[in-house]
Design an enzyme around this catalytic site. Sequence first.
Site, PDB file in Angstrom:
ATOM      1  CE  LYS A   1      -3.530   4.551  10.010  1.00 29.35           C
ATOM      2  NZ  LYS A   1      -4.316   5.535  10.329  1.00 29.35           N
TER       3      LYS A   1
ATOM      4  CD  GLU B   1       1.358  -2.057  11.226  1.00 27.31           C
ATOM      5  OE1 GLU B   1       0.202  -2.496  10.765  1.00 27.31           O
ATOM      6  OE2 GLU B   1       1.706  -1.013  10.742  1.00 27.31           O
TER       7      GLU B   1
ATOM      8  CG  HIS C   1       6.630   6.449  12.223  1.00 25.56           C
ATOM      9  ND1 HIS C   1       7.136   5.243  11.793  1.00 25.56           N
ATOM     10  CD2 HIS C   1       6.618   6.318  13.450  1.00 25.56           C
ATOM     11  CE1 HIS C   1       7.900   4.624  12.930  1.00 25.56           C
ATOM     12  NE2 HIS C   1       7.488   5.407  14.129  1.00 25.56           N
TER      13      HIS C   1
ATOM     14  NE  ARG D   1      -5.680  11.361   4.999  1.00 26.37           N
ATOM     15  CZ  ARG D   1      -4.409  11.337   4.739  1.00 26.37           C
ATOM     16  NH1 ARG D   1      -4.096  11.958   3.926  1.00 26.37           N
ATOM     17  NH2 ARG D   1      -3.602  10.594   5.493  1.00 26.37           N
TER      18      ARG D   1
END
Length: 619
Positions: free
Chosen positions: A116, A185, A220, A276
């Site tokens: 990421k 982040e 999440h 994916r």
Amino acid sequence: MIASVLVANRGEIACRIFRTCREWGIRTVAVHSDADENALHARVADTAVRLPGAAPAETYLRGDLIVKAAIASGADAVHPGYGFLSENADFARAVIDAGLVWIGPSPEAIETMASKTRAKELMGIASLDRDRITEADLPVLVKAAAGGGGRGMRIVRRLEDLASALEGARAEAASAFGDGEVFVEPYLEHGRHVEVQILADSHGTIWPLGTRDCSLQRRHQKVIEEAPAPGLSQSLTEDLYALAVQAVCAVAYEGAGTVEFLVADGRAHFLEMNTRLQVEHPVTEAVFGIDLVALQIRVAEGQALENDPPRARGHAIEARLYAEDPANDWTPQTGTLHRLAVPEGIRLDTGYGDGDDIGVHYDPMLAKAVAHAPTRAEALRKLAGALEHATIHGPTTNRDLLLRSLRHEEFTTARMDTGFYDRHLPELTRFGTGDPHAPLAAALADAARARAHSRFGGWRNLPSQPQMRRYEVAGEEHEVHYRHTRAGLEADGVRVVHADAELVVLEVDGVQRKFEVTRYGDEVYVNATTLKALPRFPDPAAQHAPGSLLAPMPGTVVKIADGLTVGAAVRAGEPLLWLEAMKMQHKITAPVTGTLSALHVVPGQQVTVGSLLAVVQET
């Protein structure tokens, strides 16, 4: 042409890929750990290969063993599914180097986007420097660089919690993906999770296959998903498509993939690209009338897509059914899944068959239920109704949470965001104790069963005391009474219209109600209410001392709180130890403020559900 596919995965996604392969006349090969030897995906494949030597939680991360299995079984292609090695570039290279077809994007595309941090750099977005985070940056999100599914993620709202969040996220990510890299982040509190499904071939054709909203998440990890994402403006939708195509072109992507965004204040913020198939791909299939696995195989064979994608029709919603207790910190549940069925007209993707065991080693998702209808409102009603009438006999599930979520005003009016469960979990898990007449129905069915096997039918010439049975429902004990009479079974406050071992009909306030009763040992299911039959009289030896901490699930003790020893003072809610189960870590906290009077476990110890972990003596 591909003739045989090995699926480097397990459970629901392996079964789903095998279904398409069978329709296409492609032979199927499963791989399995020792714990999965009798799992559904191993049973339904044409060939199953045991992966030797590795611990159950690590088995599907052993790319070397999987490649050997593909060669030994005669497979000519490998599909990675989702999770495990699906976004591992080294595994993709190993498959290709072995002369096998890789059903997925190139290793180079995976390598770029699977991290990421690198994906954000490619899209011109910088992560936060973890060593320079200040109060002004909070809240922040610690996130695993590899993998997904909510593992290796922690929200940090206080600077003093950052170090422990980084440590916990690294450990969880390493366990789930074999890679402990994490980054930080900004955390947007009230955004919506929106994604774009893409499909691209080797001839330059790119299909943006609509949007999906996946805002309802716990830890999440997505719980309810839908397509298309409701309420997006045309200009925002076009921006999302443009950014998704930009990501595809940046890495010369081929195959199926998903570009994920957080939408807030009318703007799209890039999160990541998943190289994916997504768990929630069925809602896109339903809306576009396609089979994404079949299209993945077609692209892997070098076939070209048509110039224009198919048209979207209607709305689809998917709910993930988990073996977990949402009211108890989403604790995973284990045990036998006796029966799982939904009404006709609903798509059910599952990796379990009736009678299968739900173990501790893997994700607790039992199935995905998908409804498709002309409008969002109709799809919502259809899915909620199907879940309400589904037969689910086994461990505790999130079925009631899903029902209440689908019918919650904030969701029905499409005003939800990723903080939905943070705001509404208490009201959504205030389920009570099920149907108040369920214990009586269970008792009457049990009595009818016993009477059917009795020589005397159960009744007596002289009046006698009422018969009594005890049941536990949602942690509460219920004692019910009934009588055997010449006319049959009787109970106060209701009229018993009919009672046999499987069906009880009661007239309550002039209204007849039907109760379907199924029993497996001491587990009793009355319509949608789950009960546990208790002995007639309580066993004093089975009681634990006040303040006892019992393991809520089978698992491994991975950590004891720093400095925690017998005799230490603890506060109610303070973390004492951590259990790892199904690749997630779970905090076990002090039930009361007091003194730790006993500690019965050490790091690395395996425990079963109900094991005594520690005792806190209240002060």
